[in-house]
Design a protein around this motif. Structure first.
Motif, PDB file in Angstrom:
ATOM      1  N   ASN A 194      -7.223  38.277 -18.578  1.00 35.14           N
ATOM      2  CA  ASN A 194      -6.105  37.855 -19.417  1.00 35.14           C
ATOM      3  C   ASN A 194      -5.035  38.929 -19.593  1.00 35.14           C
ATOM      4  N   ARG A 197      -1.824  37.287 -18.934  1.00 31.41           N
ATOM      5  CA  ARG A 197      -1.781  35.864 -19.282  1.00 31.41           C
ATOM      6  C   ARG A 197      -0.369  35.492 -19.734  1.00 31.41           C
ATOM      7  N   ASP A 284      -7.882  32.200 -15.594  1.00 32.33           N
ATOM      8  CA  ASP A 284      -7.851  32.505 -17.025  1.00 32.33           C
ATOM      9  C   ASP A 284      -6.783  31.665 -17.719  1.00 32.33           C
ATOM     10  N   ALA A 285      -5.581  31.627 -17.163  1.00 30.82           N
ATOM     11  CA  ALA A 285      -4.493  30.851 -17.765  1.00 30.82           C
ATOM     12  C   ALA A 285      -4.802  29.360 -17.741  1.00 30.82           C
TER      13      ALA A 285
END
Length: 440
Positions: A194, A197, A284-285
């Motif tokens: 992240n 992110r 992650d996003a």
């Protein structure tokens, strides 16, 4: 084989495509080229894991090669004791041992490749030391990645949403979410998945969302009348790309440059680890925001509570939507990361790339990255902001990777920020490439 030429470049490519074909990569080629070629051809699993495996191979090879160059560059795994020795033996043993560890079903193929590689090295102390060096760095790398989160942790679960804007399985297959845990995989060079992110996607009632909704509904439809033949070709070409595609592009770009084994190792290590980390950042996003795909948004357009969207319950994209959230596009994150690394480390040039027998040509590295990102809108599976933010996220990952000491020369070369100028040169007169890699 079909040759699909990108836009304005059709006439110029007439000359390029008649140029002599580059020699095939064999065991007698530079060992970094040979083992990357084999790793790319045999990488299995999902695209994110393919990228992980190739990054592992290159991190181990770089350290082994670097040791045979008496530590001319910064190691990835520091503190490993190894005797150096012959560079071909070291690179080959390192790559072989990593590949066998992560893809044991191909052990016979890797064993035959190792036999062919080592047969080119004269018996003696240098060969023995090289083998020991490669084995040491491979063992260190495999140990380092043994618990990196690339398999789902015990008790991990993911539940899709059902509210407007939330991802849920998409037709026609309605497959469950793919690798929802991948954003927690330990990166190679990033501090965490992240780290870069992006901010949340636009709200459903925003002008940006409404514009992107209308665009993909029109141009990404299976029956679109506004999508050009070249846009359709781009969408279909990139649809079958995976976690090996940009590694293959990088390998092809350096394969005839006559670089040293250490220089080849550095380019491929920086490239492959940046690609692997960009996919971690992308996933992650995806699962942080759980944003719905165009096919869901358009079919639910009359039920999303937004006055500006007009739904179509029978709408379909050009091809099936992948089974994971839309924001951000991981095709775009890896394209942004890979293109930024390559523009920093090698000279830009026109090139063609082949995937599954289909060939598409580009004016340069940035052109290919932009084409890959745009293809996802043209194929109807992403909104434009998925791709634009994905490219930017990948470029941020690349900037970080290039700035890290690992794989860099000693002393370190000029700042990675010079890569920004490379993107501005897209469309300018291209020059015959020669490596930018410098070892002071």
């Amino acid at each position: 084989m079909k040759i699909r030429v990108s836009g304005m470049f059709a006439l110029a490519m007439t000359t390029f495509l008649t140029a002599p074909v580059e020699a095939a990569i064999t065991a007698a080629s530079d060992p970094v080229l040979f083992w990357n070629d084999l790793a790319i051809k045999t990488a299995g699993g999902n695209p994110a894991n393919q990228a992980r495996v190739i990054a592992m191979v290159n991190a181990a090879m770089y350290d082994a090669v670097n040791r045979t160059y008496n530590g001319a560059g910064n190691y990835y795994n520091v503190g490993v004791v190894a005797p150096g020795g012959n560079v071909r033996a070291a690179a080959s043993q390192a790559a072989h041992d990593v590949l066998v560890a992560v893809n044991g079903s191909q052990a016979a193929t890797y064993g035959a490749a190792l036999t062919a590689s080592l047969a080119l090295v004269a018996p003696g102390t240098a060969k023995a030391n090289g083998v020991a060096t490669g084995a040491a760095y491979a063992s260190a790398l495999v140990t380092l990645r043994a618990n990196d989160g690339s398999t789902p942790p015990p008790g991990f679960s993911y539940t899709p949403g059902n509210l407007p804007g939330q991802w849920r399985p998409t037709p026609p297959g309605n497959a469950p979410a793919a690798i929802p845990f991948w954003g927690n995989v330990t990166p190679f060079l990033l501090n965490s998945g992240n780290q870069f992110r992006p901010l949340a996607p636009p709200t459903l009632d925003s002008a940006e969302y409404l514009s992107a909704y209308s665009e993909v509904k029109e141009i990404g439809s299976l029956t679109s009348a506004s999508r050009t033949a070249d846009q359709t070709a781009s969408a279909l070409f990139w649809d079958v790309s995976n976690g090996t595609t940009w590694n293959r592009i990088g390998l092809d770009l350096i394969s005839d440059d006559g670089l040293s084994t250490l220089e080849n190792a550095r380019v491929m290590a920086k490239l492959s680890t940046a690609i692997a980390d960009s996919l971690i950042a992308g996933f992650d996003a995806k699962y942080a925001y759980n944003f719905w795909r165009p096919v869901t948004a358009i079919r639910e357009g009359d039920n999303d509570g937004v006055a500006g969207t007009s739904g179509d319950a029978g709408w379909s994209a050009l091809f099936a939507t992948p089974a994971h959230p839309s924001f951000v596009s991981t095709h775009s994150t890896q394209s942004g990361a890979a293109s930024a690394v390559l523009l920093s480390l090698v000279q830009d040039q026109a090139f063609c790339n082949t995937i599954s027998g289909d060939t598409r040509c580009f004016t340069g590295i940035a052109d290919a990255a932009a084409d890959a990102a745009n293809s996802r809108v043209w194929g109807g599976i992403h909104f434009r902001f998925d791709n634009e933010i994905g490219l930017a996220t990948g470029q941020a990952v690349a900037g970080w990777a290039l700035s890290q000491a690992a794989f860099n020369a000693v002393p370190e070369p000029a700042s990675w920020a010079l890569m920004i100028a490379g993107f501005g040169l897209a469309g300018s007169a291209l020059r015959r490439r020669s490596s930018k890699v410098a070892y002071a």
